[in-house]
Design a protein around this motif. Structure first.
Motif, PDB file in Angstrom:
ATOM      1  N   LEU A  97       0.882  -1.126   0.168  1.00  0.00           N
ATOM      2  CA  LEU A  97      -0.056   0.125   0.032  1.00  0.00           C
ATOM      3  C   LEU A  97       0.819   1.142  -0.071  1.00  0.00           C
ATOM      4  O   LEU A  97       1.732   1.322   0.748  1.00  0.00           O
ATOM      5  CB  LEU A  97      -0.960   0.025   1.269  1.00  0.00           C
ATOM      6  CG  LEU A  97      -1.795   1.228   1.467  1.00  0.00           C
ATOM      7  CD1 LEU A  97      -2.729   1.636   0.532  1.00  0.00           C
ATOM      8  CD2 LEU A  97      -2.554   1.129   2.929  1.00  0.00           C
ATOM      9  N   GLU A  98       0.417   2.115  -0.876  1.00  0.00           N
ATOM     10  CA  GLU A  98       1.016   3.545  -0.709  1.00  0.00           C
ATOM     11  C   GLU A  98       0.015   4.543  -0.729  1.00  0.00           C
ATOM     12  O   GLU A  98      -0.837   4.706  -1.285  1.00  0.00           O
ATOM     13  CB  GLU A  98       1.822   3.941  -2.377  1.00  0.00           C
ATOM     14  CG  GLU A  98       2.997   2.879  -2.725  1.00  0.00           C
ATOM     15  CD  GLU A  98       3.848   3.454  -3.898  1.00  0.00           C
ATOM     16  OE1 GLU A  98       4.973   3.023  -3.890  1.00  0.00           O
ATOM     17  OE2 GLU A  98       3.407   4.105  -4.658  1.00  0.00           O
ATOM     18  N   ARG A  99       0.043   5.065   0.608  1.00  0.00           N
ATOM     19  CA  ARG A  99      -1.076   5.827   1.148  1.00  0.00           C
ATOM     20  C   ARG A  99      -0.587   7.488   0.841  1.00  0.00           C
ATOM     21  O   ARG A  99       0.688   7.597   1.676  1.00  0.00           O
ATOM     22  CB  ARG A  99      -1.304   5.438   2.594  1.00  0.00           C
ATOM     23  CG  ARG A  99      -2.143   6.419   3.236  1.00  0.00           C
ATOM     24  CD  ARG A  99      -3.702   6.592   2.389  1.00  0.00           C
ATOM     25  NE  ARG A  99      -4.546   7.766   3.342  1.00  0.00           N
ATOM     26  CZ  ARG A  99      -4.905   7.667   4.654  1.00  0.00           C
ATOM     27  NH1 ARG A  99      -4.832   6.674   5.312  1.00  0.00           N
ATOM     28  NH2 ARG A  99      -5.530   8.752   4.836  1.00  0.00           N
ATOM     29  N   VAL A 139       3.906  10.218   1.191  1.00  0.00           N
ATOM     30  CA  VAL A 139       3.605   8.912   0.905  1.00  0.00           C
ATOM     31  C   VAL A 139       4.008   8.019   2.001  1.00  0.00           C
ATOM     32  O   VAL A 139       5.087   7.832   2.186  1.00  0.00           O
ATOM     33  CB  VAL A 139       4.144   8.315  -0.443  1.00  0.00           C
ATOM     34  CG1 VAL A 139       3.648   7.034  -0.599  1.00  0.00           C
ATOM     35  CG2 VAL A 139       3.463   9.231  -1.724  1.00  0.00           C
ATOM     36  N   ARG A 140       3.081   7.387   2.649  1.00  0.00           N
ATOM     37  CA  ARG A 140       3.323   6.192   3.650  1.00  0.00           C
ATOM     38  C   ARG A 140       3.145   4.784   3.116  1.00  0.00           C
ATOM     39  O   ARG A 140       2.108   4.703   2.452  1.00  0.00           O
ATOM     40  CB  ARG A 140       2.506   6.516   5.040  1.00  0.00           C
ATOM     41  CG  ARG A 140       2.784   5.469   5.979  1.00  0.00           C
ATOM     42  CD  ARG A 140       1.825   5.887   7.265  1.00  0.00           C
ATOM     43  NE  ARG A 140       0.614   5.408   6.813  1.00  0.00           N
ATOM     44  CZ  ARG A 140      -0.648   6.110   7.398  1.00  0.00           C
ATOM     45  NH1 ARG A 140      -0.599   7.216   7.812  1.00  0.00           N
ATOM     46  NH2 ARG A 140      -1.693   5.723   7.044  1.00  0.00           N
ATOM     47  N   ARG A 141       4.039   4.212   3.286  1.00  0.00           N
ATOM     48  CA  ARG A 141       4.054   2.656   2.860  1.00  0.00           C
ATOM     49  C   ARG A 141       3.787   1.590   3.655  1.00  0.00           C
ATOM     50  O   ARG A 141       4.422   1.734   4.919  1.00  0.00           O
ATOM     51  CB  ARG A 141       5.525   2.544   1.832  1.00  0.00           C
ATOM     52  CG  ARG A 141       5.434   3.352   0.768  1.00  0.00           C
ATOM     53  CD  ARG A 141       6.933   3.539   0.155  1.00  0.00           C
ATOM     54  NE  ARG A 141       7.052   4.357  -0.908  1.00  0.00           N
ATOM     55  CZ  ARG A 141       7.325   5.671  -1.204  1.00  0.00           C
ATOM     56  NH1 ARG A 141       7.539   6.352   0.004  1.00  0.00           N
ATOM     57  NH2 ARG A 141       7.353   6.454  -2.186  1.00  0.00           N
ATOM     58  N   GLY A 142       3.063   0.631   3.398  1.00  0.00           N
ATOM     59  CA  GLY A 142       2.997  -0.492   4.240  1.00  0.00           C
ATOM     60  C   GLY A 142       2.565  -1.565   3.435  1.00  0.00           C
ATOM     61  O   GLY A 142       2.290  -1.812   2.278  1.00  0.00           O
ATOM     62  N   LEU A 143       2.637  -2.899   4.386  1.00  0.00           N
ATOM     63  CA  LEU A 143       2.042  -4.157   3.879  1.00  0.00           C
ATOM     64  C   LEU A 143       1.059  -4.584   4.472  1.00  0.00           C
ATOM     65  O   LEU A 143       0.477  -4.540   5.739  1.00  0.00           O
ATOM     66  CB  LEU A 143       3.183  -5.034   3.862  1.00  0.00           C
ATOM     67  CG  LEU A 143       4.348  -5.096   2.843  1.00  0.00           C
ATOM     68  CD1 LEU A 143       5.434  -6.265   3.372  1.00  0.00           C
ATOM     69  CD2 LEU A 143       3.841  -5.614   1.538  1.00  0.00           C
ATOM     70  N   VAL A 144      -0.112  -5.067   3.857  1.00  0.00           N
ATOM     71  CA  VAL A 144      -1.385  -5.692   4.452  1.00  0.00           C
ATOM     72  C   VAL A 144      -1.073  -7.209   4.462  1.00  0.00           C
ATOM     73  O   VAL A 144      -1.151  -7.837   3.157  1.00  0.00           O
ATOM     74  CB  VAL A 144      -2.597  -5.140   3.604  1.00  0.00           C
ATOM     75  CG1 VAL A 144      -3.974  -5.549   4.351  1.00  0.00           C
ATOM     76  CG2 VAL A 144      -2.679  -3.416   3.645  1.00  0.00           C
ATOM     77  N   GLY A 145      -1.453  -7.710   5.394  1.00  0.00           N
ATOM     78  CA  GLY A 145      -1.545  -9.285   5.668  1.00  0.00           C
ATOM     79  C   GLY A 145      -2.149  -9.551   6.945  1.00  0.00           C
ATOM     80  O   GLY A 145      -2.687  -8.550   7.543  1.00  0.00           O
ATOM     81  N   MET A 157     -12.323   9.717   0.470  1.00  0.00           N
ATOM     82  CA  MET A 157     -13.255  10.728   0.676  1.00  0.00           C
ATOM     83  C   MET A 157     -12.765  11.723   1.713  1.00  0.00           C
ATOM     84  O   MET A 157     -12.058  11.620   2.649  1.00  0.00           O
ATOM     85  CB  MET A 157     -14.655   9.934   1.057  1.00  0.00           C
ATOM     86  CG  MET A 157     -14.489   9.400   2.539  1.00  0.00           C
ATOM     87  SD  MET A 157     -16.269   8.957   3.111  1.00  0.00           S
ATOM     88  CE  MET A 157     -16.579   7.714   2.138  1.00  0.00           C
ATOM     89  N   GLN A 158     -13.268  13.046   1.471  1.00  0.00           N
ATOM     90  CA  GLN A 158     -13.393  14.161   2.672  1.00  0.00           C
ATOM     91  C   GLN A 158     -11.869  14.543   3.051  1.00  0.00           C
ATOM     92  O   GLN A 158     -11.348  14.557   3.997  1.00  0.00           O
ATOM     93  CB  GLN A 158     -14.055  13.708   3.900  1.00  0.00           C
ATOM     94  CG  GLN A 158     -15.702  13.737   3.569  1.00  0.00           C
ATOM     95  CD  GLN A 158     -16.344  13.398   4.999  1.00  0.00           C
ATOM     96  OE1 GLN A 158     -16.966  12.222   5.430  1.00  0.00           O
ATOM     97  NE2 GLN A 158     -16.463  14.418   5.743  1.00  0.00           N
ATOM     98  N   GLY A 159     -11.255  14.752   1.904  1.00  0.00           N
ATOM     99  CA  GLY A 159      -9.887  15.099   1.884  1.00  0.00           C
ATOM    100  C   GLY A 159      -9.039  14.187   2.795  1.00  0.00           C
ATOM    101  O   GLY A 159      -7.762  14.559   3.220  1.00  0.00           O
ATOM    102  N   GLY A 160      -9.124  12.908   2.534  1.00  0.00           N
ATOM    103  CA  GLY A 160      -8.120  12.020   3.004  1.00  0.00           C
ATOM    104  C   GLY A 160      -6.844  11.570   2.594  1.00  0.00           C
ATOM    105  O   GLY A 160      -6.181  10.813   2.889  1.00  0.00           O
ATOM    106  N   GLY A 161      -6.828  12.117   1.330  1.00  0.00           N
ATOM    107  CA  GLY A 161      -5.391  11.885   0.445  1.00  0.00           C
ATOM    108  C   GLY A 161      -6.015  10.776  -0.553  1.00  0.00           C
ATOM    109  O   GLY A 161      -6.933  11.061  -1.142  1.00  0.00           O
ATOM    110  N   ALA A 162      -5.056   9.593  -0.539  1.00  0.00           N
ATOM    111  CA  ALA A 162      -5.415   8.756  -1.755  1.00  0.00           C
ATOM    112  C   ALA A 162      -4.570   7.466  -1.348  1.00  0.00           C
ATOM    113  O   ALA A 162      -3.759   7.488  -0.278  1.00  0.00           O
ATOM    114  CB  ALA A 162      -4.675   9.109  -3.234  1.00  0.00           C
ATOM    115  N   ALA A 163      -5.394   6.435  -1.938  1.00  0.00           N
ATOM    116  CA  ALA A 163      -4.777   5.125  -1.629  1.00  0.00           C
ATOM    117  C   ALA A 163      -4.347   4.422  -3.059  1.00  0.00           C
ATOM    118  O   ALA A 163      -5.370   4.375  -3.897  1.00  0.00           O
ATOM    119  CB  ALA A 163      -5.573   4.229  -0.733  1.00  0.00           C
ATOM    120  N   LYS A 164      -3.079   3.621  -3.018  1.00  0.00           N
ATOM    121  CA  LYS A 164      -2.778   2.804  -4.141  1.00  0.00           C
ATOM    122  C   LYS A 164      -2.459   1.613  -3.514  1.00  0.00           C
ATOM    123  O   LYS A 164      -1.343   1.593  -2.942  1.00  0.00           O
ATOM    124  CB  LYS A 164      -1.864   3.679  -5.091  1.00  0.00           C
ATOM    125  CG  LYS A 164      -1.675   2.951  -6.318  1.00  0.00           C
ATOM    126  CD  LYS A 164      -0.666   3.923  -7.302  1.00  0.00           C
ATOM    127  CE  LYS A 164      -0.769   3.623  -8.616  1.00  0.00           C
ATOM    128  NZ  LYS A 164       0.152   4.419  -9.513  1.00  0.00           N
TER     129      LYS A 164
END
Length: 411
Positions: free
Chosen positions: A97-99, A106-112, A188-195
């Protein structure tokens, strides 16, 4: 492949194209944000109206004690059943995840998923997955009951890793262009973006090897430290322990043994520890201020806090601190006052502007204070155990994790 505490999961997501505009309605912010601002949630409902949305799958804490609590909560079981039938399963996967945060970083993470056998929220626990704040056990049963009745989990849990060399999450960046993008949208509502990018096959195996190395390197100490969602993970643990009590060894391969989460490197430049402010509501302001002033003195050094009330403010220092951290001394003071004054409550605010707006109201007093540096987290937890509750926030409210990925937790 060697077993790891953090591992792939069967991840559920809407079956949309990566840039489908419906993603923005699907993802809603964590339930414990904007708790004293019902207008935020009213706008969220408008933004998601008529579409499949995670907002219909959880109860915002702002609704607690209001007429919305019953009406919204009553619709959750049917909405969850509908979502379970509609979501697509990505088996044995992780999401990179690139948030993009509201400030553009950009904050980077792994979802598991994290193994709850390796986690213990009890005071003094030395488990590999460690709570970082004191767990209020009274908060667990309601959350545990919700989890026990739910077929799906949609976490806002973020767990930190002390990966100074960037061997885990940062290493995925070199693989990113080879990975399929599963979502890419504005929040939504100015939260940025998620990729989000899907990790399966050989890239996933490579990542699991790096995770195994990381876990061995930190074995015997804090391997994973809770960032956000402490009580959600504690509720997941309590539910799993109840299954073990009833199912015995059969619980060891039950889906509820694990909890879906995102791990983030403490060294990530976009990860900022913000203080969590306090606001006291429903008080006789003059009586409360008199008590506060008797416990403090005008000062610019020591354990200082700025008290905000109406259009005034005062910066004062505690004369007899009873905790090593300012936030602990302040919380102890507030807890004592609330316990002896019926109808007074304390709320936790992640944004200075929101704090000042709330503190302008009748019977309200707010507190601003400095946060702790993130580099102090692992050493503090290792040496002292858990922090006082609500010590830090990983960014302001709109930088929080949104409900996005899901996972089945029933057989």
């Amino acid at each position: 492949m060697e077993k790891t505490i953090f591992s792939p999961a069967d991840i559920l997501l809407p079956d949309y194209a990566a840039n489908d505009p419906r993603w923005s309605a699907w993802a809603a912010i964590a339930c414990d944000q904007f708790t004293s601002e019902p207008e935020y949630w009213a706008e969220a409902e408008k933004a998601a109206a008529g579409q499949m949305t995670t907002l219909s799958l959880f109860l915002p804490e702002a609704y607690l004690g209001t007429e919305k609590e019953a009406s919204h909560g009553a619709g959750i079981p049917a909405a969850m059943a509908a979502a379970e039938a509609a979501l697509r399963t990505y088996e044995n996967s992780m999401i990179y995840l690139e948030r993009t945060l509201p400030d553009g970083k950009v904050r980077r993470g792994l979802v598991g998923k994290i193994d709850l056998e390796a986690y213990d929220y009890a005071k003094g626990a030395v488990s590999p997955v460690r709570a970082t704040e004191a767990t209020v056990v009274e908060r667990i049963p309601p959350r545990q009951a919700i989890r026990a009745a739910a077929p799906l989990e949609l976490p806002h849990i973020m767990i930190l890793i002390d990966d100074k060399d960037g061997d885990v999450i940062e290493s995925v960046r070199s693989l990113r262009d080879e990975l399929p993008c599963v979502y890419d949208f504005p929040l939504m509502q100015g939260g940025g973006a998620a990729k989000g990018y899907l990790l399966t096959g050989a890239p996933l195996d490579k990542m699991l090897g790096k995770i195994a190395v990381y876990e061995k390197k930190h074995a015997g100490g804090v391997v994973y430290a809770m960032g956000d969602g402490n009580h959600s993970l504690a509720a997941a643990k309590a539910h799993y322990e109840s299954l073990k009590a009833s199912l015995g060894d059969a619980a060891l391969d039950h889906p509820a043994r694990w909890a879906l989460c995102e791990i983030v490197a403490l060294s990530d430049e976009a990860l900022v520890f913000e203080p969590i402010y306090r606001v006291v509501l429903g008080a006789d302001r003059e009586d409360f201020l008199a008590a506060f002033r008797s416990a403090t003195a005008p000062a610019a050094v020591g354990q200082t806090v700025t008290c905000v009330f109406g259009d005034a403010e005062e910066t004062r220092a505690f004369t007899s601190p009873d905790h090593a951290l300012t936030v602990g001394t302040l919380q102890n003071f507030i807890d004592r006052y609330v316990a002896s004054h019926k109808g007074v409550k304390c709320d936790y605010i992640h944004d200075e502007a929101s704090l000042r707006a709330l503190a302008a109201g009748d019977g309200a007093v707010g507190f601003l204070l400095d946060g702790m540096g993130k580099e102090k987290l692992f050493p503090y937890v290792t040496a002292n155990g858990t922090l006082p509750r609500k010590t830090f926030s990983m960014g302001e409210a709109r930088s929080k994790r949104y409900y996005l990925e899901a996972r089945k937790i029933t057989r």
